[in-house]
Design a protein around this motif. Sequence first.
Motif, PDB file in Angstrom:
ATOM      1  N   GLN A  66      11.066  -7.212  10.821  1.00  7.41           N
ATOM      2  CA  GLN A  66      12.359  -6.794  11.338  1.00  7.41           C
ATOM      3  C   GLN A  66      13.483  -7.433  10.521  1.00  7.41           C
ATOM      4  N   PRO A  67      14.555  -6.654  10.268  1.00  7.55           N
ATOM      5  CA  PRO A  67      15.660  -7.229   9.503  1.00  7.55           C
ATOM      6  C   PRO A  67      16.401  -8.290  10.320  1.00  7.55           C
ATOM      7  N   THR A  68      16.805  -9.368   9.663  1.00  2.00           N
ATOM      8  CA  THR A  68      17.616 -10.404  10.285  1.00  2.00           C
ATOM      9  C   THR A  68      18.861 -10.615   9.443  1.00  2.00           C
ATOM     10  N   HIS A  69      19.746 -11.484   9.931  1.00  5.80           N
ATOM     11  CA  HIS A  69      20.974 -11.742   9.167  1.00  5.80           C
ATOM     12  C   HIS A  69      20.631 -12.298   7.792  1.00  5.80           C
ATOM     13  N   TYR A  70      19.620 -13.184   7.761  1.00  2.52           N
ATOM     14  CA  TYR A  70      19.158 -13.725   6.488  1.00  2.52           C
ATOM     15  C   TYR A  70      17.780 -13.143   6.182  1.00  2.52           C
ATOM     16  N   VAL A  71      17.694 -12.411   5.118  1.00  2.00           N
ATOM     17  CA  VAL A  71      16.407 -11.842   4.726  1.00  2.00           C
ATOM     18  C   VAL A  71      15.653 -12.915   3.961  1.00  2.00           C
ATOM     19  N   ASP A  72      14.585 -13.380   4.542  1.00  2.00           N
ATOM     20  CA  ASP A  72      13.826 -14.477   3.935  1.00  2.00           C
ATOM     21  C   ASP A  72      12.356 -14.102   3.976  1.00  2.00           C
ATOM     22  N   THR A  73      11.933 -13.291   3.040  1.00  2.00           N
ATOM     23  CA  THR A  73      10.554 -12.832   3.003  1.00  2.00           C
ATOM     24  C   THR A  73       9.982 -13.072   1.628  1.00  2.00           C
ATOM     25  N   ASP A  74       8.716 -13.286   1.589  1.00  2.00           N
ATOM     26  CA  ASP A  74       8.035 -13.523   0.316  1.00  2.00           C
ATOM     27  C   ASP A  74       7.362 -12.266  -0.213  1.00  2.00           C
ATOM     28  N   ILE A  75       7.485 -11.165   0.525  1.00  2.00           N
ATOM     29  CA  ILE A  75       6.813  -9.921   0.134  1.00  2.00           C
ATOM     30  C   ILE A  75       7.836  -8.797   0.027  1.00  2.00           C
ATOM     31  N   SER A  76       7.730  -8.026  -1.022  1.00  2.00           N
ATOM     32  CA  SER A  76       8.478  -6.764  -1.113  1.00  2.00           C
ATOM     33  C   SER A  76       7.515  -5.659  -1.476  1.00  2.00           C
ATOM     34  N   VAL A  77       7.885  -4.441  -1.094  1.00  2.00           N
ATOM     35  CA  VAL A  77       7.020  -3.271  -1.287  1.00  2.00           C
ATOM     36  C   VAL A  77       7.820  -2.177  -1.976  1.00  2.00           C
ATOM     37  N   PHE A  78       7.239  -1.609  -3.019  1.00  2.00           N
ATOM     38  CA  PHE A  78       7.831  -0.450  -3.695  1.00  2.00           C
ATOM     39  C   PHE A  78       6.954   0.760  -3.410  1.00  2.00           C
ATOM     40  N   ARG A  79       7.615   1.860  -3.056  1.00  2.00           N
ATOM     41  CA  ARG A  79       6.904   3.150  -2.910  1.00  2.00           C
ATOM     42  C   ARG A  79       7.594   4.152  -3.826  1.00  2.00           C
ATOM     43  N   GLN A  80       6.901   4.573  -4.849  1.00  2.00           N
ATOM     44  CA  GLN A  80       7.441   5.593  -5.749  1.00  2.00           C
ATOM     45  C   GLN A  80       6.584   6.839  -5.610  1.00  2.00           C
ATOM     46  N   ARG A  81       7.242   8.003  -5.438  1.00  2.00           N
ATOM     47  CA  ARG A  81       6.487   9.228  -5.160  1.00  2.00           C
ATOM     48  C   ARG A  81       6.989  10.389  -6.001  1.00  2.00           C
ATOM     49  N   TRP A  82       6.077  11.327  -6.223  1.00  2.00           N
ATOM     50  CA  TRP A  82       6.356  12.499  -7.043  1.00  2.00           C
ATOM     51  C   TRP A  82       5.704  13.717  -6.405  1.00  2.00           C
ATOM     52  N   THR A  83       6.243  14.876  -6.716  1.00  2.00           N
ATOM     53  CA  THR A  83       5.546  16.131  -6.425  1.00  2.00           C
ATOM     54  C   THR A  83       5.357  16.887  -7.728  1.00  2.00           C
ATOM     55  N   GLY A  84       4.246  17.561  -7.842  1.00  2.00           N
ATOM     56  CA  GLY A  84       3.927  18.381  -9.004  1.00  2.00           C
ATOM     57  C   GLY A  84       2.775  19.268  -8.613  1.00  2.00           C
ATOM     58  N   ASP A  85       1.602  19.053  -9.224  1.00  2.00           N
ATOM     59  CA  ASP A  85       0.434  19.809  -8.789  1.00  2.00           C
ATOM     60  C   ASP A  85      -0.188  19.206  -7.532  1.00  2.00           C
ATOM     61  N   ALA A  86       0.369  18.085  -7.075  1.00  2.00           N
ATOM     62  CA  ALA A  86      -0.033  17.443  -5.829  1.00  2.00           C
ATOM     63  C   ALA A  86       1.101  16.507  -5.419  1.00  2.00           C
ATOM     64  N   PHE A  87       0.956  15.883  -4.268  1.00  2.00           N
ATOM     65  CA  PHE A  87       1.869  14.817  -3.876  1.00  2.00           C
ATOM     66  C   PHE A  87       1.233  13.496  -4.262  1.00  2.00           C
TER      67      PHE A  87
END
Length: 680
Positions: free
Chosen positions: A72-93
Amino acid sequence: MKTVSIYYGNLFMSSDHKGDVEPAGRTPIGLFFFDTRFLSTWRLTVNGERLQTLSIDDLQYFESRFFLTPGQPTHYVDTDISVFRQRWTGDAFEEQVSVHNHSKQSMDVTIRLDVGADFAELLDVKHGNRRDRKTTTMIRDGVLTIRYERGVFVRETLITSSRPCQTDEGGMTFTTRIEPHSMWRTDLRVTTLLHAARSGDLRRARTSHVLRSRPEVRRELDHWVSGAPRLRTDYEPLEQAYERSVADLVALRYRGLNYRGYMPMAGMPWFMNLFGRDAIFSRMQALPFLPETCAPALHILALAQGARTDPFRGEEPGKILQELRYGESVAFNERPHSALYSAGDTTPLFVILLDEYERWTGDTQLVKDMRFEATQALDWIDRYADLVGNGYLWYTPQKSADGMVNQSWKCSAEGISFRDGRLPGYPQATCEMQGYVYDAKVRAARLARGVWGDPAYADRLEREAAELRERFNRDFWIEDRGYYAAALLDDGQQVDALTSNIGHLLWSGIVEPDRAERVVQHLMGPTLFSGWGIRTLATTEQRYNPIGYHTGTVWPFDNSIIAWGLRRYGFRHEAARVAAAVVGAARYFDGRLPEALAGYDSTLTKYPVLYASAEAPHATSAGAPLLLLRTLLGLEPYDDHLVVDPAVPEEMGQIELHDIPGRWGRLDALGRGQPNLERR
């Protein structure tokens, strides 16, 4: 719910701002392909926690990227983990998920992806209908397959990962250790399969390359954008809108299951399919910029032209298609959308586009090849559309067309009304349709005389057009108000609301010259012109609603056609004013004009207000800046020459358009802002 969407062809993925998918009523959220939802759940958690959004990159129409953190977001973001989600569509998702450990210690991390597919039909989602579909889930060789089968109608969702995982019927679980300041990553792929009765994937069985790989999608976009004319202008909103429009019109195309050419789509999300009226208008708007997209649209509309009488679908010999869909209810004839003929205006508009295409490109061979279809369309107007027998194009509601009562572009139930708010009965003959018929016959006469070698037919068409113009100006004109009725009823009664439809009459040329100025005064007066464009319905009318679909909103496409008509009658200043208003509004949407804007006056809002459920991108809205640019520069084909007659408002400065394609080869056009634009 505000969604984040990517698409290619009619494969599109809409999610929330975390990249997750969970069914949400009538919101078109999920992975859709050919009118079916192949993913209704796509939810990512890390160590059992939902993700929160840091930012989103909208990279291209086929690609996006989410930056997230667990918890959950707090006033101070203090996390050791970040997540990237990159997505594309073409011949599939495809989606690449990467989890980053920013701490000094190694971490044991559990990544869970919940998946599900309800195979809901897009039209059911739109109308809030729910069907319980029994699906089966199979896990084989690391592939999670969800299948729905109803007779020969079979749909499958195939999900794979590049990383080993524990797969169950509800999704995939990844357990890993991530070293300090390191990253874990997996590539997910979702393939959507449409099965035929005795073959595999319909896309492969009937066509080649319905969809494209990611590199091919990029190359295709670059090819089309680089081939369009180059715009240089002092006015940044025009430049931004132009670039966005070209890209959106290229993107809003797909390959059908039984047609190898590219078919135009109407808009995201509800109309990622062929929509006849929008296909015709958007191709006409784009002709000076993307002429190669026009011929395939003409071909598919000609191939789908009505050949029999079918009340269920509204089909009649010669009538041009309005809508084409592929969902389950269509496959079992529960809906008529396998080939729906629910529009009265697509047929004359088809003839108009055919002529405009030849005027611009010089492709007489296509016009010769489509002589039969064009004459059949004109024959439909005379034989089938004149329900009353007085020479007008009429329509009545189609009961099978999912509530479609009006067959004009203002197709909603309240789209046509009296000034006092009453809704008229049927049959109706809307004013702009008569203008389209007039224009179609004038243009077809030109083709008959110059291409088909049939002067007798040309003479007949010109005579019929002249008679229609005289009759129309007698029956539709409301003398004491100085404008044309929105529609006529079969007893001769005029539907007297003041609407933007009268601007289409200028475009068609059916307005008598001595009446044009009074029409223009209404269009540019305060009851119709909002400052962001011309409203669909005047503020003086009882049903006026600034946030009503066709009862007071401002439609960019509508305004582009009106501006073209203003130029036709010499109202250069007024056309430039409309163009400046609409293009100016585009800046507030990053250059992408939505389907419609609220009709609030520009003195009340510092920025244009988006109509609540407006589609974006929308083909005819994407085409609007292009047609407005053509109008500003006064671009008109004349034999093998391009006429350039600019009328640019002072605030736009200089406009240069280079390498305009046409029957003349490629030419440049230049326009400079003028402080006082006068009629010519």
